[in-house]
Every structure is written in C-alpha cells, then in structure tokens.
Design a protein around this motif. Structure first.
Motif, PDB file in Angstrom:
ATOM      1  N   ALA A 115       0.831  -1.208   0.000  1.00 36.87           N
ATOM      2  CA  ALA A 115       0.000   0.000   0.000  1.00 36.87           C
ATOM      3  C   ALA A 115       0.864   1.257   0.000  1.00 36.87           C
ATOM      4  CB  ALA A 115      -0.927   0.003   1.215  1.00 36.87           C
ATOM      5  N   SER A 119       0.942   3.981  -3.053  1.00 36.79           N
ATOM      6  CA  SER A 119       0.449   5.341  -2.819  1.00 36.79           C
ATOM      7  C   SER A 119       1.556   6.378  -2.726  1.00 36.79           C
ATOM      8  CB  SER A 119      -0.415   5.399  -1.559  1.00 36.79           C
ATOM      9  OG  SER A 119       0.382   5.208  -0.410  1.00 36.79           O
ATOM     10  N   THR A 125      -3.672   7.106  -6.194  1.00 35.98           N
ATOM     11  CA  THR A 125      -4.620   7.565  -5.189  1.00 35.98           C
ATOM     12  C   THR A 125      -5.010   6.367  -4.334  1.00 35.98           C
ATOM     13  OG1 THR A 125      -6.567   7.110  -6.545  1.00 35.98           O
ATOM     14  CG2 THR A 125      -5.553   9.302  -6.772  1.00 35.98           C
ATOM     15  N   GLN A 126      -5.565   6.632  -3.176  1.00 34.96           N
ATOM     16  CA  GLN A 126      -5.963   5.524  -2.309  1.00 34.96           C
ATOM     17  C   GLN A 126      -7.092   4.713  -2.939  1.00 34.96           C
ATOM     18  OE1 GLN A 126      -6.473   7.107   1.667  1.00 34.96           O
ATOM     19  NE2 GLN A 126      -4.276   7.443   1.875  1.00 34.96           N
ATOM     20  N   LYS A 127      -7.892   5.352  -3.749  1.00 32.04           N
ATOM     21  CA  LYS A 127      -8.939   4.634  -4.481  1.00 32.04           C
ATOM     22  C   LYS A 127      -8.309   3.644  -5.464  1.00 32.04           C
ATOM     23  CE  LYS A 127     -13.206   5.561  -7.021  1.00 32.04           C
ATOM     24  NZ  LYS A 127     -14.075   6.615  -7.556  1.00 32.04           N
ATOM     25  N   VAL A 129      -5.290   2.404  -5.151  1.00 28.32           N
ATOM     26  CA  VAL A 129      -4.644   1.375  -4.323  1.00 28.32           C
ATOM     27  C   VAL A 129      -5.667   0.309  -3.965  1.00 28.32           C
ATOM     28  CG1 VAL A 129      -3.546   0.914  -2.090  1.00 28.32           C
ATOM     29  CG2 VAL A 129      -2.868   2.922  -3.404  1.00 28.32           C
ATOM     30  N   LEU A 137     -12.094   0.883  -0.218  1.00 27.83           N
ATOM     31  CA  LEU A 137     -11.385   2.153  -0.085  1.00 27.83           C
ATOM     32  C   LEU A 137     -10.969   2.376   1.366  1.00 27.83           C
ATOM     33  CD1 LEU A 137     -10.363   4.838  -1.197  1.00 27.83           C
ATOM     34  CD2 LEU A 137     -12.677   5.763  -0.921  1.00 27.83           C
ATOM     35  N   ALA A 140      -7.951   0.315   2.095  1.00 25.70           N
ATOM     36  CA  ALA A 140      -6.732   0.891   1.516  1.00 25.70           C
ATOM     37  C   ALA A 140      -6.251   2.073   2.359  1.00 25.70           C
ATOM     38  CB  ALA A 140      -6.982   1.328   0.082  1.00 25.70           C
ATOM     39  N   LYS A 141      -7.193   2.916   2.782  1.00 23.97           N
ATOM     40  CA  LYS A 141      -6.827   4.058   3.619  1.00 23.97           C
ATOM     41  C   LYS A 141      -6.182   3.578   4.920  1.00 23.97           C
ATOM     42  CE  LYS A 141     -10.239   7.389   1.966  1.00 23.97           C
ATOM     43  NZ  LYS A 141     -11.373   8.244   2.344  1.00 23.97           N
ATOM     44  N   VAL A 144      -2.595   2.301   4.251  1.00 27.95           N
ATOM     45  CA  VAL A 144      -1.656   3.396   4.008  1.00 27.95           C
ATOM     46  C   VAL A 144      -1.355   4.123   5.315  1.00 27.95           C
ATOM     47  CG1 VAL A 144      -1.351   5.638   2.853  1.00 27.95           C
ATOM     48  CG2 VAL A 144      -2.264   3.692   1.576  1.00 27.95           C
ATOM     49  N   GLN A 145      -2.387   4.428   6.106  1.00 28.35           N
ATOM     50  CA  GLN A 145      -2.175   5.138   7.369  1.00 28.35           C
ATOM     51  C   GLN A 145      -1.356   4.308   8.350  1.00 28.35           C
ATOM     52  OE1 GLN A 145      -6.136   6.153   8.637  1.00 28.35           O
ATOM     53  NE2 GLN A 145      -6.294   7.862   7.197  1.00 28.35           N
TER      54      GLN A 145
END
Length: 182
Positions: A115, A119, A125-127, A129, A137, A140-141, A144-145
């Motif tokens: 991820a 990103s 974009t996270q979308k 990803v 979504l 994925a967020k 990434v976080q």
C-alpha cells in the motif's frame, strides 16, 4: 447604414478611450480597436441577448488587450546546460532521510508495504490502491495510514528528528547503534 456601421459609430469613441487607458501606444490601441470591431462584426449573429451588447463588446476589448500583452512577453533563450539549483537544507535533510526509508519500507508487513509503495512511491490515489489490491477504499486508507505510522515509528527509533515551527523537517541526527535498517 448597416447594423455594424451603426455600432461602430456608437461605440468607437468609448472603446478607443477604454483601450487607450490600458495600452499607451496609439497605433497599437487603434489596431486593437479594429480587431474588436472585426470580432464584433463576425460574431454579432451569435449574440442572443441584445441587452448585453455593450458588455459583450467590452469583454471582446478586454480579451483583445490581454491577447496583445501576452504576445509581448519576451522570450529568453536558455543555455544548453542549466546550473543545478542549490538544495535547501530542509530538502537535503529530507532527501537523506528518504534514502533511509527505502530499506524500512521493505521491513513493513507485505500488505502495508504494498500500500505504501503504490500510494507514496508510485503516486496512486488511495482509491486506485484499493482497486489494485482488491480491497475496499477504507481498507486501503487504513493500510496506508498504518504503514505510514509504522514507518514513522521506525524512523523515530532510528533518528532524532527536528521540526521547524510549521512542522517541516529541518534536521535529524542518527541514534548510535539503534538503527539497523539504513
């Protein structure tokens, strides 16, 4: 006298004054005025609301003035070899630390690593990803976080980071013997 001729008689003096107030050269302002009336003559059939004729003419004049000044921008020939700009200290610090991040990214668990690479390195974009990993979504967020948080922890375990008043990284110092990733 046709319609264009009547409009020429009615608006010529006012438009000339309008153009002259913005363009100091009289010859050029007269050329722009001619251009405005040429555009008015050819575009008059497309004007749907006669009550907006005056504002339409002044808009044509404004655009013609802008076009004139755009065409007057000087061009500068560039040298074959451009000097490399000096890297600001903040940028140099960030660049040095980015070299440490690559091995740290490889130490992340696979789902977070993938991820982060998609990103942060590939710029998706996270979308995108989420779509490429076949997850939602929000999933994925989260990845990434969490990946960012793990990298931040790894980096702060390895180095003492210093930030300026606006939260930008300005300096760092490696902690002796702690970091094995970079």
């Amino acid at each position: 006298m046709n319609r264009s001729g009547k409009l020429w008689q009615e608006y010529r003096t006012k438009l000339r004054a309008f153009i002259r107030s913005r363009v100091s050269d009289e010859t050029i302002s007269d050329d722009i005025l001619q251009d405005v009336f040429l555009k008015m003559h050819t575009g008059l059939v497309s004007l749907k609301d006669e009550t907006k004729l005056k504002s339409w003419l002044y808009q044509i004049a404004r655009n013609a003035i802008i076009d004139y000044f755009r065409s007057q921008k000087p061009t500068v020939e560039l040298a074959d070899q451009l000097p490399h700009p000096e890297i600001e200290p903040n940028e140099k610090t960030a660049q040095e630390l980015s070299e440490c991040l690559e091995p740290m990214i490889q130490l992340l668990p696979e789902n977070y690593r993938d991820a982060i690479i998609l990103s942060e390195i590939k710029g998706l974009t996270q979308k995108e990803v989420a779509k490429s990993q076949g997850i939602s979504l929000s999933g994925a967020k989260s990845r990434v976080q969490r990946g960012r948080a793990l990298l931040k922890t790894m980096l702060s375990d390895c180095c003492q980071l210093e930030f300026d008043h606006s939260g930008r990284l300005c300096d760092y110092e490696r902690k002796d013997g702690v970091c094995g990733a970079c």
